[in-house]
Design a protein around this motif. Structure first.
Motif, PDB file in Angstrom:
ATOM      1  N   ASP A  31       0.845  -1.198   0.000  1.00  0.00           N
ATOM      2  CA  ASP A  31       0.000   0.000   0.000  1.00  0.00           C
ATOM      3  C   ASP A  31       0.879   1.247   0.000  1.00  0.00           C
ATOM      4  N   ARG A  32       0.437   2.259  -0.760  1.00  0.00           N
ATOM      5  CA  ARG A  32       1.120   3.562  -0.776  1.00  0.00           C
ATOM      6  C   ARG A  32       0.288   4.517   0.072  1.00  0.00           C
ATOM      7  N   LEU A  33       0.956   5.231   0.966  1.00  0.00           N
ATOM      8  CA  LEU A  33       0.286   6.075   1.945  1.00  0.00           C
ATOM      9  C   LEU A  33       0.630   7.548   1.743  1.00  0.00           C
ATOM     10  N   TRP A  34      -0.337   8.420   2.014  1.00  0.00           N
ATOM     11  CA  TRP A  34      -0.143   9.868   2.022  1.00  0.00           C
ATOM     12  C   TRP A  34       0.076  10.251   3.483  1.00  0.00           C
ATOM     13  N   VAL A  35       1.239  10.847   3.784  1.00  0.00           N
ATOM     14  CA  VAL A  35       1.651  11.099   5.161  1.00  0.00           C
ATOM     15  C   VAL A  35       1.879  12.589   5.388  1.00  0.00           C
ATOM     16  N   SER A  36       1.375  13.095   6.498  1.00  0.00           N
ATOM     17  CA  SER A  36       1.648  14.461   6.934  1.00  0.00           C
ATOM     18  C   SER A  36       2.773  14.382   7.962  1.00  0.00           C
ATOM     19  N   TYR A  37       3.996  14.711   7.527  1.00  0.00           N
ATOM     20  CA  TYR A  37       5.154  14.644   8.411  1.00  0.00           C
ATOM     21  C   TYR A  37       5.152  15.829   9.357  1.00  0.00           C
ATOM     22  N   GLY A  38       5.407  15.564  10.630  1.00  0.00           N
ATOM     23  CA  GLY A  38       5.441  16.602  11.640  1.00  0.00           C
ATOM     24  C   GLY A  38       4.094  16.883  12.277  1.00  0.00           C
ATOM     25  N   ARG A  39       3.047  16.240  11.824  1.00  0.00           N
ATOM     26  CA  ARG A  39       1.710  16.442  12.399  1.00  0.00           C
ATOM     27  C   ARG A  39       1.631  15.727  13.747  1.00  0.00           C
ATOM     28  N   THR A  40       0.920  16.300  14.678  1.00  0.00           N
ATOM     29  CA  THR A  40       0.733  15.703  15.997  1.00  0.00           C
ATOM     30  C   THR A  40      -0.364  14.646  15.922  1.00  0.00           C
ATOM     31  N   PRO A  41      -0.066  13.416  16.345  1.00  0.00           N
ATOM     32  CA  PRO A  41      -1.091  12.366  16.302  1.00  0.00           C
ATOM     33  C   PRO A  41      -2.138  12.538  17.390  1.00  0.00           C
ATOM     34  N   VAL A  42      -3.251  11.857  17.195  1.00  0.00           N
ATOM     35  CA  VAL A  42      -4.279  11.717  18.219  1.00  0.00           C
ATOM     36  C   VAL A  42      -4.486  10.220  18.417  1.00  0.00           C
ATOM     37  N   PRO A  43      -4.967   9.802  19.597  1.00  0.00           N
ATOM     38  CA  PRO A  43      -5.193   8.371  19.806  1.00  0.00           C
ATOM     39  C   PRO A  43      -6.100   7.795  18.718  1.00  0.00           C
ATOM     40  N   GLY A  76       5.469  10.144  25.482  1.00  0.00           N
ATOM     41  CA  GLY A  76       5.629   9.337  24.282  1.00  0.00           C
ATOM     42  C   GLY A  76       4.322   8.667  23.900  1.00  0.00           C
ATOM     43  N   TRP A  77       4.366   7.867  22.845  1.00  0.00           N
ATOM     44  CA  TRP A  77       3.169   7.188  22.324  1.00  0.00           C
ATOM     45  C   TRP A  77       3.305   5.687  22.448  1.00  0.00           C
ATOM     46  N   LEU A 111      -3.294   5.828  -0.749  1.00  0.00           N
ATOM     47  CA  LEU A 111      -3.437   6.307  -2.125  1.00  0.00           C
ATOM     48  C   LEU A 111      -3.581   5.179  -3.130  1.00  0.00           C
ATOM     49  N   TRP A 112      -2.927   4.057  -2.845  1.00  0.00           N
ATOM     50  CA  TRP A 112      -2.903   2.944  -3.790  1.00  0.00           C
ATOM     51  C   TRP A 112      -2.814   1.646  -3.018  1.00  0.00           C
ATOM     52  N   PRO A 113      -3.474   0.591  -3.374  1.00  0.00           N
ATOM     53  CA  PRO A 113      -4.189   0.357  -4.626  1.00  0.00           C
ATOM     54  C   PRO A 113      -5.635   0.834  -4.611  1.00  0.00           C
ATOM     55  N   SER A 114      -6.256   0.963  -3.448  1.00  0.00           N
ATOM     56  CA  SER A 114      -7.639   1.444  -3.407  1.00  0.00           C
ATOM     57  C   SER A 114      -7.689   2.628  -2.450  1.00  0.00           C
ATOM     58  N   PRO A 115      -7.753   3.841  -2.991  1.00  0.00           N
ATOM     59  CA  PRO A 115      -7.678   5.050  -2.165  1.00  0.00           C
ATOM     60  C   PRO A 115      -8.778   5.115  -1.107  1.00  0.00           C
ATOM     61  N   ARG A 116      -8.395   5.573   0.080  1.00  0.00           N
ATOM     62  CA  ARG A 116      -9.362   5.858   1.132  1.00  0.00           C
ATOM     63  C   ARG A 116      -8.716   6.702   2.206  1.00  0.00           C
ATOM     64  N   ILE A 117      -9.507   7.567   2.810  1.00  0.00           N
ATOM     65  CA  ILE A 117      -9.059   8.417   3.916  1.00  0.00           C
ATOM     66  C   ILE A 117      -9.030   7.550   5.172  1.00  0.00           C
ATOM     67  N   LEU A 118      -7.990   7.722   5.973  1.00  0.00           N
ATOM     68  CA  LEU A 118      -7.935   7.037   7.259  1.00  0.00           C
ATOM     69  C   LEU A 118      -8.459   7.986   8.333  1.00  0.00           C
ATOM     70  N   GLY A 119      -9.197   7.449   9.276  1.00  0.00           N
ATOM     71  CA  GLY A 119      -9.808   8.273  10.323  1.00  0.00           C
ATOM     72  C   GLY A 119      -8.824   8.703  11.384  1.00  0.00           C
ATOM     73  N   GLN A 120      -9.308   9.501  12.324  1.00  0.00           N
ATOM     74  CA  GLN A 120      -8.565   9.944  13.501  1.00  0.00           C
ATOM     75  C   GLN A 120      -7.340  10.777  13.156  1.00  0.00           C
ATOM     76  N   VAL A 121      -7.472  11.725  12.248  1.00  0.00           N
ATOM     77  CA  VAL A 121      -6.365  12.600  11.897  1.00  0.00           C
ATOM     78  C   VAL A 121      -6.543  13.917  12.641  1.00  0.00           C
ATOM     79  N   SER A 122      -5.485  14.373  13.309  1.00  0.00           N
ATOM     80  CA  SER A 122      -5.564  15.621  14.060  1.00  0.00           C
ATOM     81  C   SER A 122      -5.397  16.819  13.133  1.00  0.00           C
ATOM     82  N   GLY A 123      -5.617  18.000  13.647  1.00  0.00           N
ATOM     83  CA  GLY A 123      -5.468  19.236  12.882  1.00  0.00           C
ATOM     84  C   GLY A 123      -4.079  19.631  12.792  1.00  0.00           C
TER      85      GLY A 123
END
Length: 123
Positions: A31-43, A76-77, A111-123
């Protein structure tokens, strides 16, 4: 997880590739992923992180914990695999909490092979 993703500048966007089966059924090898580097995670969100041995992994951020560092702990996480029964899985159950600085980014979408948004993304 390809190490090139870990070298991306903070507060930027990039891609990462899943290697292995530790995040099945959510994510699969290749799977290919779209990543926001430096973003603060949420549980609950999926993150890209660097473990103490240098391995770059994709795991689920479960909760905040305190790392053990000398006499004082740092925030930490607790990161877990979605497929803990997969062979060779390494996560916080084996390595402990991952320091904030080692959580490289938050996975926003597959993003690939079947695109979909993953939940629980912080601002």
């Amino acid at each position: 997880m390809e190490d090139i993703a870990a070298r991306a500048p903070r507060h930027s966007w990039g891609m990462a590739k899943v290697v292995g089966v530790s995040m099945e059924p959510t994510l699969r090898a290749g799977d290919r992923l779209w990543v926001s580097y430096g973003r603060t995670p949420v549980p609950g969100c999926v993150v890209v992180a660097r473990l103490a041995d240098g391995a770059v992994v994709v795991k689920r951020a479960v909760e905040r914990r305190t790392t053990v560092s000398g006499r004082s702990g740092r925030s930490g996480w607790w990161l877990l695999s979605d497929n803990p029964a997969a062979p060779g899985v390494i996560d916080s159950r084996h390595r402990g909490p991952v320091a904030d600085a080692d959580v490289i980014g938050v996975v926003v979408a597959r993003l690939w092979p079947s695109p979909r948004i993953l939940g629980q993304v912080s601002g």
